[in-house]
Each structure stands twice: as structure tokens, then as C-alpha cells.
Design a protein around this motif. Structure first.
Motif, PDB file in Angstrom:
ATOM      1  N   GLY C 188       0.745  -1.195  -0.058  1.00 40.52           N
ATOM      2  CA  GLY C 188      -0.200   0.383   0.373  1.00 40.52           C
ATOM      3  C   GLY C 188       0.800   1.059   0.136  1.00 40.52           C
ATOM      4  N   ALA C 189       1.927   1.230   0.215  1.00 38.20           N
ATOM      5  CA  ALA C 189       3.208   2.503   0.845  1.00 38.20           C
ATOM      6  C   ALA C 189       3.073   3.181  -1.105  1.00 38.20           C
ATOM      7  N   ASP C 190       3.099   4.218  -1.296  1.00 40.79           N
ATOM      8  CA  ASP C 190       3.287   5.267  -2.312  1.00 40.79           C
ATOM      9  C   ASP C 190       4.269   5.297  -2.491  1.00 40.79           C
ATOM     10  N   ILE C 191       5.390   5.491  -3.285  1.00 39.68           N
ATOM     11  CA  ILE C 191       6.537   5.949  -3.613  1.00 39.68           C
ATOM     12  C   ILE C 191       6.843   6.376  -4.768  1.00 39.68           C
ATOM     13  N   GLY C 192       7.857   7.465  -4.766  1.00 36.72           N
ATOM     14  CA  GLY C 192       7.760   8.298  -6.760  1.00 36.72           C
ATOM     15  C   GLY C 192       9.149   7.277  -7.038  1.00 36.72           C
ATOM     16  N   GLU C 193       9.723   7.818  -8.317  1.00 39.65           N
ATOM     17  CA  GLU C 193      10.610   7.781  -9.051  1.00 39.65           C
ATOM     18  C   GLU C 193      11.674   7.700  -8.847  1.00 39.65           C
ATOM     19  N   THR C 209       2.902   4.623   4.593  1.00 38.28           N
ATOM     20  CA  THR C 209       4.176   5.900   3.894  1.00 38.28           C
ATOM     21  C   THR C 209       3.908   6.129   2.586  1.00 38.28           C
ATOM     22  N   LYS C 210       4.005   7.390   2.672  1.00 38.78           N
ATOM     23  CA  LYS C 210       4.427   8.121   1.360  1.00 38.78           C
ATOM     24  C   LYS C 210       6.369   8.580   0.952  1.00 38.78           C
ATOM     25  N   ILE C 211       6.746   7.905  -0.274  1.00 37.49           N
ATOM     26  CA  ILE C 211       7.528   8.199   0.069  1.00 37.49           C
ATOM     27  C   ILE C 211       7.834   9.586  -1.949  1.00 37.49           C
ATOM     28  N   GLY C 212       8.696  10.494  -1.496  1.00 36.96           N
ATOM     29  CA  GLY C 212       8.373  11.187  -3.116  1.00 36.96           C
ATOM     30  C   GLY C 212      10.130  10.865  -3.910  1.00 36.96           C
ATOM     31  N   LYS C 213       9.988  11.182  -4.810  1.00 37.95           N
ATOM     32  CA  LYS C 213      10.413  11.310  -5.423  1.00 37.95           C
ATOM     33  C   LYS C 213      12.500  11.593  -4.931  1.00 37.95           C
ATOM     34  N   ASN C 214      13.214  10.611  -6.079  1.00 40.16           N
ATOM     35  CA  ASN C 214      14.584  10.454  -5.680  1.00 40.16           C
ATOM     36  C   ASN C 214      15.413  10.375  -4.452  1.00 40.16           C
ATOM     37  N   VAL C 215      14.678   9.375  -3.121  1.00 41.88           N
ATOM     38  CA  VAL C 215      14.997   9.385  -2.282  1.00 41.88           C
ATOM     39  C   VAL C 215      15.963   7.688  -1.721  1.00 41.88           C
ATOM     40  N   LYS C 216      16.696   8.185  -0.473  1.00 42.67           N
ATOM     41  CA  LYS C 216      17.493   6.583  -0.555  1.00 42.67           C
ATOM     42  C   LYS C 216      17.349   6.299   0.961  1.00 42.67           C
ATOM     43  N   LEU C 217      17.424   4.860   1.150  1.00 46.93           N
ATOM     44  CA  LEU C 217      17.388   4.616   2.165  1.00 46.93           C
ATOM     45  C   LEU C 217      18.395   3.427   2.087  1.00 46.93           C
ATOM     46  N   ILE C 243       7.845  10.968   3.337  1.00 48.46           N
ATOM     47  CA  ILE C 243       9.282  11.424   2.912  1.00 48.46           C
ATOM     48  C   ILE C 243       9.235  12.166   1.971  1.00 48.46           C
ATOM     49  N   GLU C 244       9.698  13.267   2.307  1.00 50.44           N
ATOM     50  CA  GLU C 244       9.160  14.132   0.841  1.00 50.44           C
ATOM     51  C   GLU C 244      10.678  13.554  -0.444  1.00 50.44           C
ATOM     52  N   ASP C 245      10.409  14.838  -1.312  1.00 54.39           N
ATOM     53  CA  ASP C 245      11.688  13.947  -2.428  1.00 54.39           C
ATOM     54  C   ASP C 245      13.070  14.327  -1.803  1.00 54.39           C
ATOM     55  N   ASN C 246      13.944  13.887  -2.292  1.00 53.98           N
ATOM     56  CA  ASN C 246      15.170  13.798  -2.445  1.00 53.98           C
ATOM     57  C   ASN C 246      15.834  13.939  -0.779  1.00 53.98           C
ATOM     58  N   VAL C 247      15.512  12.981  -0.185  1.00 57.19           N
ATOM     59  CA  VAL C 247      15.576  12.899   1.032  1.00 57.19           C
ATOM     60  C   VAL C 247      16.455  11.631   1.348  1.00 57.19           C
ATOM     61  N   THR C 248      17.521  11.906   2.122  1.00 54.17           N
ATOM     62  CA  THR C 248      19.007  10.593   2.598  1.00 54.17           C
ATOM     63  C   THR C 248      18.353  10.258   3.561  1.00 54.17           C
ATOM     64  N   ILE C 262       8.888  14.039   6.869  1.00 59.04           N
ATOM     65  CA  ILE C 262      10.331  14.677   6.796  1.00 59.04           C
ATOM     66  C   ILE C 262      10.470  15.600   5.007  1.00 59.04           C
ATOM     67  N   GLY C 263      11.061  16.595   5.631  1.00 58.40           N
ATOM     68  CA  GLY C 263      11.266  17.746   4.742  1.00 58.40           C
ATOM     69  C   GLY C 263      11.905  17.520   2.912  1.00 58.40           C
ATOM     70  N   GLU C 264      11.153  18.233   2.289  1.00 60.49           N
ATOM     71  CA  GLU C 264      11.928  18.094   1.267  1.00 60.49           C
ATOM     72  C   GLU C 264      13.962  18.239   1.405  1.00 60.49           C
ATOM     73  N   GLY C 265      15.009  17.158   0.729  1.00 60.74           N
ATOM     74  CA  GLY C 265      15.866  17.266   0.337  1.00 60.74           C
ATOM     75  C   GLY C 265      16.844  17.199   2.193  1.00 60.74           C
ATOM     76  N   SER C 266      15.632  16.933   3.143  1.00 60.16           N
ATOM     77  CA  SER C 266      16.977  16.677   4.674  1.00 60.16           C
ATOM     78  C   SER C 266      17.162  15.176   3.753  1.00 60.16           C
ATOM     79  N   VAL C 267      18.485  15.590   5.155  1.00 58.85           N
ATOM     80  CA  VAL C 267      19.515  14.108   5.479  1.00 58.85           C
ATOM     81  C   VAL C 267      18.848  13.686   6.534  1.00 58.85           C
ATOM     82  N   ILE C 268      19.018  12.451   7.002  1.00 55.26           N
ATOM     83  CA  ILE C 268      18.664  11.805   8.463  1.00 55.26           C
ATOM     84  C   ILE C 268      19.953  10.859   8.617  1.00 55.26           C
ATOM     85  N   ALA C 269      21.096  10.708   9.743  1.00 58.22           N
ATOM     86  CA  ALA C 269      22.072   9.785   9.779  1.00 58.22           C
ATOM     87  C   ALA C 269      21.775   8.786  10.329  1.00 58.22           C
ATOM     88  N   GLY C 270      22.808   8.139  10.445  1.00 58.61           N
ATOM     89  CA  GLY C 270      22.961   6.251  10.222  1.00 58.61           C
ATOM     90  C   GLY C 270      22.394   6.757  12.321  1.00 58.61           C
TER      91      GLY C 270
END
Lengths: 300, 300, 300
Positions: C188-193, C209-217, C243-248, C262-270
Motif C-alpha cells: 500500500g505504500a506510495d513511492i515515487g520514481e 508510508t508516502k515517499i517522494g522522488k529521489n529518496v535514498k534508504l 518522506i518528501e523528495d530528495n531525502v536520504t 521529513i521535509g524535502e532535501g533532508s538528510v537523516i543520519a545513521g
């Protein structure tokens, strides 16, 4: 080209064989067979939950007697063979085959005596997984598709064999489940009914863990030892925690140590790291993990 | 009903194919075959540890020469074919098939030259797993059932092929092990003997990691990069840590960064997050993770 | 010996069957078949990326029409059968078979209509994995060997079936991928390209979960719920983050809660543990986890 080298390499491998007898299985003995054990686990599951994993179409309007009887006779024969292999392989007293076969038959009888109980306990596990996971469509889906249930099922089978002191097979079974689900439950662990594991990848439950009824674990939870520096000297020592009834442990938390007791009804938050006992009805969370938030413009 | 749509969908997929050539494998070239590689890994393991995974009943009282020779001849043929496919597939200079076949044969020769050494090193790994895990019944059980040993075995094979600069195959091999065990070891990593991984699910060892002798890792340990924002520009750069001899890293700890060195004999506690070097014989633990304990009656 | 016991055990299992109807699949209905679904996922992948997983040797110089058409006709037939089984199994209105078959055919039509789009989206995922992983040799290697891509592929197929409200099959598919990769993505999650998952073992992405584009996990990341005490009452409620676009999000971090953004372009550390929203372009890290360093000679 390879022919020139082949003799040299064969000779080197032979020399390795000679240097340590562990490279060979023991002379005249045969190892249990993983593929056969895997198939047996599938067949037992078909008996416990008919129709989910095979073509049999039982229902309250059919007579399941023949299906159960036929399946169990075959399963018993296969299990007995594998138990014989495991007992023979690990025999250190030079017992005769007839003695080992009698012991294996006795083990099988005791195992099957417990199978209806295992089946009833698994029903409580199915209910726990359905009740606890908002994403579960139905109890059928839990039975058919949930890795948590599969790992618990294999553990419950392996645990009975472990209690009956069968060598080699319990670990082989739990490692099959571990490989398929990422959930590693020591066959020696003692786990109550209505047990819940969701997602499950990375869960480790050490072999001396004691878990009460209605306990919920999420992915990445370790119920482990504080230290294993003692190595083989710790064999048999209780080095994993006790989790009392109605405890929930959220994802990636660790609870470590053989004297650590999580009191009844407690909740352990995600990523918590617990190495001491907590009283009943505690709520353990990591106290405000200090999060550093930087905005663009600030120094990287 | 579907017939009406079929033409439209086929045409859309064909247009996708035309839009990017990566959808196809390269014209006239064939990809290595995962199932064949998987079988080959099984066969090599049967040669290294006969009797554990096959019907062969070797013993000090038999002549294993024929078994080894026969197995190796077949393995060499299969490996050479897959190496040829991998070299051809990635060839960018239009080399002729004969040249590639000579190179593949040479690679195989070098690979098999190292096989007896791999076998001896694996013996030290078996010993490490047995010594370090109080739950291990015997070294035979370690060989037969432990996912840590399987992942280490596949890594040691893949690492030799990686050093011989074979494309595609090393990663295919380590991903087979990763899939079966949850342990992800980069084929490029450099790992000493007497290596120990217990439980193992979630372990990640980056491809430029350097690990000494007698190192112990538990489930969920990441030996990773600090950042991979550099992407392909970081290819080949050392971005994963160095772990010196006799280090233990407990479950779910992370050690990150290409310049991070964990000094000889150190112990890293569970869930620790380490991004800087520590001197030899350090004991790194998370300083009293503040745990918040609330009792019923207190505010939720 | 076992014969004496057999009747008793068969009778006990029959009594269990009678005590709860869930032990049986529903009378006259048949469950979908996991092995067939698994094979179908392989076949669809062969159509999307021909040559990587099968013997077909397509190229820009061949006519792929027949290959695609032939494969799709077979896949459609198999998918339609499994959809019919799933719809029949979960039917609560006693609908006639003809109605269900019409619905299944309609679902299949809609599914295949989206297949070319899925294929194009997967191309962006391949690119993301190649761009983001310095260890990737080539995009071909990503397609052939990367577990992250496999999990994303299966998710994208399952997600379309989930949107078409097919019961049972989406979860069966995502659990097949979970088992093979350790990556658990709710259908059911919604995941961008341009979606990236590296290593991946232990990743959990909840079904709302909702995930934007260009997200890295990275491995071990949980995008989960804050609490699931509500159980089935939470079914359908958004309880996983956005998780908005361009998040790592680096390894073993957790982001929890249905209102957490998690706002656009954010980086969450390990290893970060995040339960509240953060604005765009944030960098979230655990503030100096206090590490205790002891040297030999100091008290243990």
C-alpha cells in the motif's frame, strides 16, 4: 591447461583433508539431509493448516481422517530416519543401530504426542498476529503469508525436538526459518502462547531466553547475551533475558543479559538498549535522544 | 477481452525498449547464469567439506582422489564458461573469443591454485564460530548449519575472483549469500582468518573494508561509509573502516568511514555508533543511554 | 509402535480442526498458489528486462514483438487465474463465478495497461541505484544482482494490484521479496520514481508510508508506526511517515508516526530515531552520542 594443475590441486586438498578430520563427516556415518528436513516441515504445516499450502481441499463437510493419517505416517517415517541419522552421527558410545532405532522411535512418539498441542498454540499465534497488525487483511492471510508465523511455527516444532534432546535437527530447522525470514529463534528458547513478531527481519532470540504469554516483538529486536567472551564455557548457562507476559518490544531494541527481567506488561520503545531488569508495567524509552537539526546555510 | 489490449501494451513495451538500450542485454552477448553459479558454489563446498552437503561418504579410509578430481574438472568447466560470459559481456575492446577464452582459462588456473588455501582458512573460521558461540553443539553443526560460515565461505570464493578482476560473478555470488543469510559482504573487502559472524542478519561489510585476524561481528553490524553523496565518483576510494586484529563488535553497532581505524583488541558495544578511530584495546560503549522509566499512574 | 499412537493423534488433530474453522481454508474455495505467483513475477521481469534472467537474446536488431506478446498472453492467463482464486476466496456476497471472472479480467486489463509505466519507472530506479552506489560496476549489474532493485520491482507490481483492490496477492508478492532480500515494503505504500535502497536487509516501509522522488534508504531503515496498540482498529489509518523528495536516510535510522513529515532535501543520519516532523533541507543527526572509551588497566 587445467589438467597440468589439477593433480597438484587435488593433492593439496587431500593433504588438507588429512590434516584435520573435521573436513570429513565421521567415517561410516551420514549427515541428516537439509532438503528432506525442509520438505518435512512443509508437510507438517500442511497437516496443521490444510489447504493453505497444498492441493488438499478439506472442509467440515469432508472426512479429514485419511488425509491426516496418511500424511502423519509418511512424516513419521521421514522424521524417524533423520533422527536416527542425527543420533548415530553424534553417538560417542558406539551404541548398536537397533538401540538407536528404538530411541528414535520413542522420540518420534513423544514428538507426535505434542503435535496437537503445537497446533492449538499456533492458533493463538495466528490470532496475535492478526489482532496486532492493522495491515493484516484476515487470519488466512497471516497463515499463508506472514514470515513471523512461519518462524514461530518452525521454532515450536524445533523446540519440541530440542526438549527431546535430538541433536543437529533443531538447529537445522531454525536456520531454515532464519534463512527464509531473517528471524533467528534459538530452538532452546521457551516461548509462551499468543506470540507476535511483525516484519521480523533481524530478530534474534537467544537459546536461553524465556518469554511469557502475549509478547510482541518487532523487527530488529535482539534478546541476547551481554558478552560471549566465555565462549563454549557458557554452554547451557542462562545468558539471555526473561520477558514476562504482555510485554511489547518495539523495533531494533536490544534486551541483553541472563539476569535481565522485563516485568509483566512493560513496553520497550524502539532502539532502546536495555541491560538491567525493569519492574512490571514499565515504559522504557530512550530519553530524548538529542537530535541535531541543521538548516542550509549553517556549516556542514 | 485481453486480446484487444495486448497489441497496444506490446507496442508500448517495444517503445520503452527502443528508448533505452539498457532494457536489453547487449546484442550478441549472454549474461552469466545465476542458477549455474549457485550450483557451482554448492559443488565447491562439497569438495571443501565432503559429506556435509552431498551423498559422498569419504573418510580417512577411502581414497578421495577420484571424488576431488572429478568434481574439480566439472567445476572448472562451469566456472570457465561463466567467466567467459562475464568477460565477453563487459568487453569494450572487441576482443576475439579466443583471447577471452585464454584469459578465462588463466583466471581459472589462478583461482584453483588458491582453493586449498581457502579451504585451510575456512577451517579457522569454523573454529572461530565454534569457540565463540556457546550454542554451537559441535564443529560439524557449524559447517552444516551456520549462516555465518556460509556467508564467509561465499565471500572467500568471491574475493579471489574479485582479485582476479572477474566482472559480474563476485557480486552475483555475494548477493546469493546475502539473500540466504542477510549478511552482505562486499567481495572487495579484505578479511583475515579466524573470522566470526554470529546470527548475522543485517551485517553489512563494505567493499573497501579491511578486517584483521580473529575479529568477531554480531547481527546488524554495519562497517560502512560515512556518506555516499559522491556516488560513482567514489568508486575505488577507501570509504569503509579498518578493523584490526582481535576486535569484537557487538550487535547493531555501526563503524563508519574510510579513515576510521578500530585499534587491535578493542571491543565495541552493542548499538554503538562510531565514526572516528579508537586506539588499541579500547572498550567503546554508549555512555549510559538515558533510559526513561515510567510506571502506571504516571502520565503517558 | 507408532501405529498404536497414530489413531489418537489423528483424532486429536481432527478435534482441533472442528474447534476452529480457520484451520481449514474455506469449503469449496482454493487458495492462490505461492509457487505460481513467484514464477509469474520472474516472467514479468523477463519481459521488462529481457536477457537478464532468461535465454531470450533480444536486441535492437531483432523483433521483440513475438516474445513480448507470447510472454504477456501466458502471464495474463496465470494472473487472471490467481486473481479469480483470490476474489473467490475472499468473496462474502456469494457472487457467481461468471461475475468474478469478469471482474478478474477487468483487473488484469487495468494491470497490464500500467505495465509499460512500471517499466519506465523501474528504469529510473536502476539509474538511482547505479548513481548512488560507488560499488556498482554497471547498470546491468544493478538489474541482474541488486536486491534493492528486486524488492522495488516486486513492490511496484504489487502496488498496482493493491490499488486495484486485489486481495491476498499483493502481500504474497511483497513477502516473496521480503524473504529473498530482507526488505519489507508494504504494497500500500506510495513511492515515487528514482528510488534507491542499498544493501537493504532490515528495511521496513509501512503500508501507509508516502515517499517522494529521489529518496535514498540504507539497510535497517524503519519507516514505521509510533504504536500499534490500536491493532485492527487502525486498519486504513495513516500511521507511517511521509518522506518528501530528495531525502536520504542512512542505515538503521527509524522515522515513525503517521503525522511525521521529513521535509524535502533532508538528510537523516545513521541510527537516528525520529518521531517528529523536520523542515525541508534539515540534517538530522544524533547529537554526539557520548562514547565511553576505556583503556586496559582501567576498571572493566
Amino acid at each position: 591447461m587445467f589438467g597440468d594443475n589439477l593433480d597438484r590441486i587435488v593433492a593439496a586438498i587431500e593433504r588438507n583433508y588429512e590434516a584435520d578430520e573435521i573436513f570429513f563427516t565421521k567415517p561410516g556415518r551420514q549427515f541428516p539431509n537439509r532438503a528432506i528436513i525442509k520438505q518435512m516441515l512443509k508437510d507438517i504445516r500442511r497437516v496443521l493448516f490444510p489447504g493453505y499450502f497444498g492441493e488438499e481441499m478439506l472442509s467440515p463437510y469432508t472426512t479429514p481422517t485419511y488425509f491426516i493419517g496418511d500424511m502423519l505416517m509418511n512424516i513419521e517415517r521421514v522424521l524417524r530416519q533423520q533422527v536416527v541419522l542425527a543420533l548415530k552421527y553424534t553417538d560417542e558410545q558406539g551404541r548398536c543401530t537397533a538401540d538407536i532405532e528404538i530411541q528414535a522411535a520413542d522420540i518420534c512418539t513423544r514428538f507426535f504426542d505434542q503435535l496437537p498441542d503445537i497446533q492449538r498454540t499456533l492458533l493463538t499465534d495466528v490470532q496475535a498476529l492478526f489482532d496486532g497488525d492493522p495491515a493484516a487483511e484476515s487470519k488466512e492471510e497471516v497463515i499463508f503469508a506472514y514470515p513471523g508465523l512461519y518462524a514461530i511455527y518452525v521454532y515450536r516444532i524445533a523446540h519440541v525436538l530440542h526438549q527431546l534432546q535430538v541433536p543437529l535437527l533443531p538447529r537445522t530447522m531454525t536456520e531454515l526459518a532464519h534463512s527464509g525470514t531473517g528471524i533467528d529463534i534459538g530452538a532452546g528458547a521457551d516461548i509462551g502462547e499468543y506470540f507476535f513478531i511483525d516484519h521480523g527481519t533481524g530478530v534474534v532470540i537467544g537459546e536461553t531466553t524465556k518469554i511469557g504469554k502475549n509478547v510482541k516483538l518487532y523487527q530488529g529486536v535482539t534478546l541476547g547475551a551481554l558478552s560471549t567472551r566465555g565462549g563454549q564455557r557458557l554452554s547451557g548457562v542462562k545468558r539471555h533475558p526473561t520477558i514476562e507476559d504482555n510485554v511489547t518490544i518495539y523495533s531494533n531494541a536490544s534486551v541483553l543479559g541472563g539476569e535481565t527481567v522485563i516485568g509483566e506488561g512493560s513496553v520497550i520503545a524502539g532502539s532502546a538498549f536495555v541491560t538491567a531488569s525493569v519492574p512490571p508495567h514499565s515504559r522504557v524509552s530512550v530519553k530524548s535522544q538529542e537530535v541535531s537539526l541543521r538548516q542550509p546555510g549553517e556549516r556542514d
